[in-house]
Design a protein around this motif. Structure first.
Motif, PDB file in Angstrom:
ATOM      1  N   ILE A  31     101.770  34.960  -2.672  1.00 63.03           N
ATOM      2  CA  ILE A  31     102.560  36.192  -2.524  1.00 63.03           C
ATOM      3  C   ILE A  31     102.824  36.758  -3.920  1.00 63.03           C
ATOM      4  CG2 ILE A  31     104.623  37.263  -1.569  1.00 63.03           C
ATOM      5  CD1 ILE A  31     102.850  35.999   0.530  1.00 63.03           C
ATOM      6  N   ARG A  32     102.506  38.010  -4.128  1.00 61.67           N
ATOM      7  CA  ARG A  32     102.731  38.641  -5.426  1.00 61.67           C
ATOM      8  C   ARG A  32     104.219  38.867  -5.644  1.00 61.67           C
ATOM      9  NH1 ARG A  32      98.966  43.742  -6.409  1.00 61.67           N
ATOM     10  NH2 ARG A  32     100.032  43.507  -8.426  1.00 61.67           N
ATOM     11  N   LYS A  68     107.850  43.518  -4.801  1.00 61.60           N
ATOM     12  CA  LYS A  68     108.011  44.081  -3.453  1.00 61.60           C
ATOM     13  C   LYS A  68     107.367  43.196  -2.384  1.00 61.60           C
ATOM     14  CE  LYS A  68     109.321  47.578  -0.840  1.00 61.60           C
ATOM     15  NZ  LYS A  68     108.880  47.097   0.476  1.00 61.60           N
ATOM     16  N   ARG A  69     106.226  42.593  -2.690  1.00 64.85           N
ATOM     17  CA  ARG A  69     105.568  41.729  -1.708  1.00 64.85           C
ATOM     18  C   ARG A  69     106.433  40.507  -1.393  1.00 64.85           C
ATOM     19  NH1 ARG A  69      99.956  42.295  -1.242  1.00 64.85           N
ATOM     20  NH2 ARG A  69      99.483  44.533  -1.195  1.00 64.85           N
ATOM     21  N   ASP A 121     109.329  41.620   0.876  1.00 66.79           N
ATOM     22  CA  ASP A 121     108.898  41.811   2.265  1.00 66.79           C
ATOM     23  C   ASP A 121     108.646  40.469   2.957  1.00 66.79           C
ATOM     24  OD1 ASP A 121     109.047  44.518   1.824  1.00 66.79           O
ATOM     25  OD2 ASP A 121     106.905  44.743   1.391  1.00 66.79           O
TER      26      ASP A 121
END
Length: 454
Positions: free
Chosen positions: A367-368, A371-372, A375
């Motif tokens: 997961i980056r 924002k990622r 989420d």
């Protein structure tokens, strides 16, 4: 390995307990403070007739007062000095938490660390005094009009003097409980406020058990019903203990760093997400909102009419919103689910958590950051909150349904069970932590002594 772990745990809990003098002192202090709390619950307000009050309270059972009376250990029923209990402080702390999540100035104060938390705690105390004064005034006014329709007078000499005296006494009683809870936290074991609430709930266990088994002896309650209730309570306690410890642990990866041997090593940790992040707040809010109309009409002295011909719409709703009615159970479940999602969104902020991980160089594998991650955290939290909401709904609705089917006034509802189990688990964890600290302290002393002898 399992037997070795069991031996270590048993030696930690039994052999070292007798040697942990500080832990025993903390336990004795906690017990003494809870005894003081129980003594205060029998000290009545000045100017109140306890015999008349007992008769009137029996006529107005089933409202929101039963919920607060359970948390205060019967203090509200006896109208003692601590009749308001610790609930004003709980309400004030919830309001401050909500304000700290919504108001920018308070949110910035929350991020200041220890000084910010101290200011928020001070605001919570001010809010507690304010709520105690408001609730005390309305409680004193309600006592003067309490039982007017039935010709009974709970207050011996009603008037302005009684109201002022009652407000001062109630504010002083609640603030003393708050101080007592802080003393338990600092000099005793665990969270003092939670222990006081649990002590109030547990204090009613003997009377309920005696009434239940007396009903079985006299034949008014079927032995099958008694076995069913005992099995249900034991099963719910085991289920709550399992679900409250359940977590979703997200793996957090940190950049590689040079170790002492010159090798590159990556640090790993876990972000625990509790299945029930909201705690016992949703059942309290949902039941309070549902029982509020019934309490208002009971104090007004109006009778409940199922047809709605004499009491109007409010009385008709009160009839269908009584404990165990299908409409009450449906709205209770819907309220628990709504407040579970609402309070979880207030308590846990995915955006803030993702930002803190990014600042510290941590990330979730695959997961980056940014924002990622936000989420992904929101997605995981929503999924586990669905399970948590269904769990709370089952635990709270099942006792209500059982009461409606059997007709036995079981005061020990799902909310009370949640509080008792949570506080018990936390207290046991605190005792284990003190035992571990005592054990490691002895090991350090022995290591220093051996080093000096050498």
């Amino acid at each position: 390995m399992a037997s070795r772990a069991d031996n270590i745990a048993s030696s930690l809990s039994l052999a070292n307990f007798s040697k942990a003098t500080e832990l025993k002192n903390r336990i004795w202090f906690t017990i003494a403070a809870l005894i003081v709390f129980r003594f205060l619950s029998f000290v009545p307000l000045p100017g109140v007739n306890p015999l008349v009050l007992e008769q009137l309270y029996a006529q107005t059972q089933g409202g929101i007062l039963d919920l607060f009376n359970t948390f205060s250990g019967g203090s509200l029923e006896r109208m003692s000095l601590i009749a308001l209990g610790i609930m004003p402080y709980i309400t004030a702390s919830i309001v401050v938490q909500l304000a700290a999540s919504l108001h920018p100035a308070l949110a910035a104060m929350k991020k200041e660390g220890a000084s910010g938390r101290q200011k928020l705690n001070q605001y919570t105390r001010y809010g507690t005094v304010f709520l105690c004064a408001i609730q005390g005034w309305f409680l004193a006014s309600g006592l003067e009009a309490y039982g007017a329709s039935s010709g009974l007078q709970a207050v011996v000499f009603p008037g302005l003097t009684f109201r002022i005296t009652a407000v001062i006494s109630l504010v002083g009683g609640s603030m003393f409980l708050l101080w007592l809870g802080e003393q338990i936290t600092s000099r005793g074991i665990g969270n003092g406020v939670s222990l006081i609430i649990m002590a109030g709930i547990v204090s009613r266990f003997p009377s309920f058990g005696a009434n239940l088994f007396e009903g079985g002896r006299s034949g008014s309650i079927s032995p099958f019903v008694i076995v069913f209730f005992v099995a249900m309570i034991v099963g719910l306690i085991v289920f709550i203990s399992f679900m409250e410890r359940a977590q979703r642990q997200l793996l957090i990866q940190y950049p590689k760093r040079a170790s002492q041997r010159g090798m590159m090593q990556a640090d790993r940790s876990h972000l625990p997400l509790k299945l029930n992040t909201s705690g016992v707040i949703p059942p309290i809010f949902a039941s309070s909102l549902l029982l509020l109309p019934l309490t208002i009409t009971q104090f007004a002295g109006q009778a409940i009419d199922p047809e709605g011909t004499t009491g109007g719409i409010i009385n008709s709703l009160n009839f269908y919103l009584q404990h165990g009615k299908p409409l009450y159970l449906a709205l209770y479940a819907a309220g628990i689910i709504f407040f579970t999602f609402f309070y979880t969104a207030v308590v846990f902020n995915p955006e803030e958590t993702a930002e803190n991980l990014k600042k510290n160089g941590g990330f979730i594998p695959g997961i980056r950051p940014g924002k990622r991650t936000q989420d992904f955290l929101d997605y995981v939290l929503t999924r586990i909150t669905v399970i948590g909401a269904l769990y709370l709904t089952l635990v709270c609705v099942l006792p209500e349904w059982a009461i409606a089917q059997t007709g036995i006034p079981l005061f020990l509802g799902g909310t009370s069970l949640l509080i008792v189990v949570n506080v018990t688990v936390d207290t046991i964890s605190q005792i284990q932590s003190h035992l571990l600290a005592h054990q490691y302290g002895n090991l350090i002393k022995k290591a220093k002594l051996k080093g000096r002898l050498r």
